[in-house]
Motif scaffolding. Sequence first.
Motif, short mmCIF file in Angstrom:
data_model
loop_
_atom_site.label_atom_id
_atom_site.label_comp_id
_atom_site.label_asym_id
_atom_site.label_seq_id
_atom_site.Cartn_x
_atom_site.Cartn_y
_atom_site.Cartn_z
N THR A 61 73.95 12.31 71.08
CA THR A 61 74.24 13.70 71.35
C THR A 61 75.14 13.69 72.81
OG1 THR A 61 72.53 14.88 72.57
CG2 THR A 61 72.73 14.65 70.26
N ASP A 62 75.39 15.03 73.25
CA ASP A 62 75.92 15.13 74.32
C ASP A 62 75.00 15.60 75.54
OD1 ASP A 62 75.36 17.52 73.21
OD2 ASP A 62 77.55 18.49 73.76
N ASP A 63 73.87 15.35 75.43
CA ASP A 63 72.56 15.47 76.30
C ASP A 63 72.78 14.64 77.48
OD1 ASP A 63 71.64 17.58 75.07
OD2 ASP A 63 69.76 16.69 74.41
N PHE A 64 73.28 13.21 77.40
CA PHE A 64 73.33 12.27 78.02
C PHE A 64 74.40 11.66 78.18
CE2 PHE A 64 68.57 11.11 76.38
CZ PHE A 64 68.25 11.99 77.46
N ALA A 65 74.70 10.92 79.46
CA ALA A 65 75.83 10.10 79.82
C ALA A 65 75.45 8.84 80.44
CB ALA A 65 76.75 11.05 80.78
N PHE A 405 70.49 17.84 65.60
CA PHE A 405 70.70 18.76 64.44
C PHE A 405 71.56 19.95 64.34
CE2 PHE A 405 66.22 16.89 64.22
CZ PHE A 405 66.37 15.82 63.08
N ASP A 406 71.70 20.55 65.54
CA ASP A 406 72.81 21.48 65.87
C ASP A 406 74.19 20.86 65.80
OD1 ASP A 406 70.84 23.31 65.97
OD2 ASP A 406 70.60 23.42 68.14
N LEU A 407 74.38 19.65 66.34
CA LEU A 407 75.91 19.21 66.17
C LEU A 407 75.99 18.99 64.67
CD1 LEU A 407 75.59 16.82 69.19
CD2 LEU A 407 77.09 18.80 69.09
N LYS A 408 75.00 18.30 64.03
CA LYS A 408 75.39 18.00 62.71
C LYS A 408 75.56 19.22 61.71
CE LYS A 408 73.36 15.68 58.81
NZ LYS A 408 72.15 14.75 58.27
N ARG A 409 74.78 20.27 62.10
CA ARG A 409 75.12 21.40 61.30
C ARG A 409 76.01 22.17 61.51
NH1 ARG A 409 71.72 26.71 61.13
NH2 ARG A 409 71.92 27.51 58.97
N TYR A 410 76.36 22.61 62.86
CA TYR A 410 77.54 23.48 63.27
C TYR A 410 78.70 22.77 63.57
CZ TYR A 410 73.82 27.32 63.10
OH TYR A 410 72.72 27.95 62.90
N GLY A 411 78.62 21.54 63.55
CA GLY A 411 80.07 20.78 64.00
C GLY A 411 80.45 21.41 65.39
N GLU A 412 81.69 21.83 65.25
CA GLU A 412 82.32 22.00 66.56
C GLU A 412 81.94 23.25 67.51
OE1 GLU A 412 84.39 24.64 63.41
OE2 GLU A 412 83.93 22.51 63.52
N TRP A 426 76.63 10.91 60.08
CA TRP A 426 75.75 11.89 60.19
C TRP A 426 74.68 11.94 59.37
CZ3 TRP A 426 75.28 14.51 64.40
CH2 TRP A 426 76.34 14.84 65.48
N CYS A 427 75.08 10.86 58.05
CA CYS A 427 73.93 10.95 57.06
C CYS A 427 73.73 9.65 57.17
CB CYS A 427 74.69 11.31 55.55
SG CYS A 427 74.87 13.02 55.23
N TRP A 428 72.51 9.20 57.55
CA TRP A 428 71.99 7.87 57.86
C TRP A 428 71.75 7.11 56.74
CZ3 TRP A 428 67.50 8.15 62.14
CH2 TRP A 428 68.25 8.68 63.39
N PRO A 429 71.90 5.71 56.75
CA PRO A 429 71.74 4.93 55.73
C PRO A 429 70.35 4.76 55.24
CG PRO A 429 72.05 3.37 57.66
CD PRO A 429 72.36 4.82 58.04
N ILE A 430 70.27 4.88 53.85
CA ILE A 430 69.09 4.22 53.35
C ILE A 430 68.58 2.80 53.33
CG2 ILE A 430 67.46 4.34 51.06
CD1 ILE A 430 68.58 7.16 52.10
N PRO A 431 67.42 2.55 54.03
CA PRO A 431 66.89 0.77 54.53
C PRO A 431 66.99 0.19 53.20
CG PRO A 431 65.74 2.79 55.56
CD PRO A 431 66.37 3.49 54.38
N ARG A 432 67.61 -1.10 53.52
CA ARG A 432 67.79 -2.19 52.54
C ARG A 432 66.28 -2.12 51.70
NH1 ARG A 432 66.51 -7.64 52.23
NH2 ARG A 432 68.06 -8.52 50.87
N ASP A 433 65.22 -2.29 52.44
CA ASP A 433 64.00 -2.55 51.66
C ASP A 433 63.78 -1.73 50.07
OD1 ASP A 433 63.34 -4.62 53.20
OD2 ASP A 433 61.72 -3.45 54.21
N GLU A 434 64.29 -0.41 50.59
CA GLU A 434 64.05 0.62 49.30
C GLU A 434 64.90 -0.03 48.18
OE1 GLU A 434 62.00 2.41 49.83
OE2 GLU A 434 61.76 2.45 51.68
N TYR A 435 66.12 -0.51 48.20
CA TYR A 435 66.67 -1.47 46.90
C TYR A 435 65.84 -2.21 46.35
CZ TYR A 435 70.50 1.37 48.97
OH TYR A 435 71.05 2.37 49.46
N LEU A 436 64.96 -3.02 47.46
CA LEU A 436 64.18 -4.18 46.61
C LEU A 436 63.14 -3.76 45.56
CD1 LEU A 436 63.87 -6.39 49.91
CD2 LEU A 436 65.64 -6.55 48.26
#
Length: 453
Positions: A61-65, A405-412, A426-436
């Motif tokens: 997020t924009d909390d850190f630099a 979560f606020d950045l994801k929900r409210y955008g700009e 913003w929608c994280w990937p489902i890990p590979r292990d789950e497909y196995l």
Amino acid sequence: MKKHIIGILLGAACCGCSLDIPYDNQFSDPDAITTPRTARELLASAYAALPNPEFDLSLMTDDFAPTYWASSNPSLLNQYNWQPQAVQDISATTWSGYYGVISTLNALIERVPALPDSDEKRRIRGEALALKAYCYFQLTRLYGPDYAADPEADAIVIKDALAMANLRRSSVRASVDEVKRLLREALADMGDTETSTDWLGPDAAKILLAQAQLYSGEYNAAAETAKAVLDSRGFGVFEPEAYRSLWTGGACAERVFAYNSPVNSQSFYLGIVYDTSSGDYFAMAPALVASYGENDCRRDASVYSAVSPSIGEQDYFGKYNAERKEQREIELINKLRVSDALFTYAEACCMGADPGEGGAREAVNEYLSRRGAEPLDESLSGRELLSAILAEKQKEFAGEGQRYFDLKRYGEVAGNARVAAGDYRWCWPIPRDEYLYNENMTQNPQWPMTSFG
């Protein structure tokens, strides 16, 4: 008795598929959970295993630099810059961490009915349901799109039984409905008595329920649920001394639920540190530091100004990081506090809940007066008011993962981010292990199913 519980935990840790716990016979020992004491021990293990992704979420997020030292840690810098492989890496550990807790809770919930009837039995079941709801809600917000964007999109797998099963992902709507159902059941079991903040209590369940209601657009319900906590706790909990005590581990009237596992807590936010003399890989974002008023107690806790021999004066992250720099042990990690209820109430009022924008301004300004901060301008309304409230929320929860979560929900409306609103990452990937293990599992858009190492 304890050896049976240890066997359960070791079996769960060895499971290949993060979604499923071991085969039923690994949980079949009838002597493992027969008393409230042994049930509480297993529940305590679920609390201790709860993931702590606050640093990872804040880094995105924009909390850190980044500081001068950031380039010497490519892994963190890639995460800061949202490189796909870095997102995949954090996704894999986060998914397995939360589902590991859910597996333990499912084992407990299935065995609680056999315990002798007592208030403690009901309390344990209520806590287990609430903790499971907490895990589901975190997962839903990470792996599904925002509710308002597409409530019918795939989110997470609802896993309610010990048996192995190739289940499909539930929609965002169904996942949040399950969170709310679990919390209502939890509240019915818990009663009204608050106990130690080491355990989930009624107010914690109410805050989670209000957040889920806000997330799913039930604004009046969210405002009513959050206000019940505010009315019960009062605005006196927002005084500066209470805010300072959130980080020191002492008693705090505002704290509602905290992760209390001293051994594990010592590694919390350790990843931000380059070394004790030179400084940190990341500092507080200058714009965020500048947004605090001179008398704002939130700045005192959130910003740790120090001089390093290499890069001079720097505004580092405070809170837990400051405790470590001052050579004090991190006692606990705050997960829920009354300010969660405050901002949930204010956001719901901004979105149309009674008593509307006036109620939002009144509540936030009362809170700000206690924090020593300047009030919101009375002329603010609409999106400008919401944006101002979210800016105050960022100052309250700086470095605690809430901003993600606020950045994801409210955008700009929530400010600038390094990836645009609606970006596939913003929608994280489902890990590979789950497909196995599950041919019914789907992947989130634009994430390939073959690129997971």
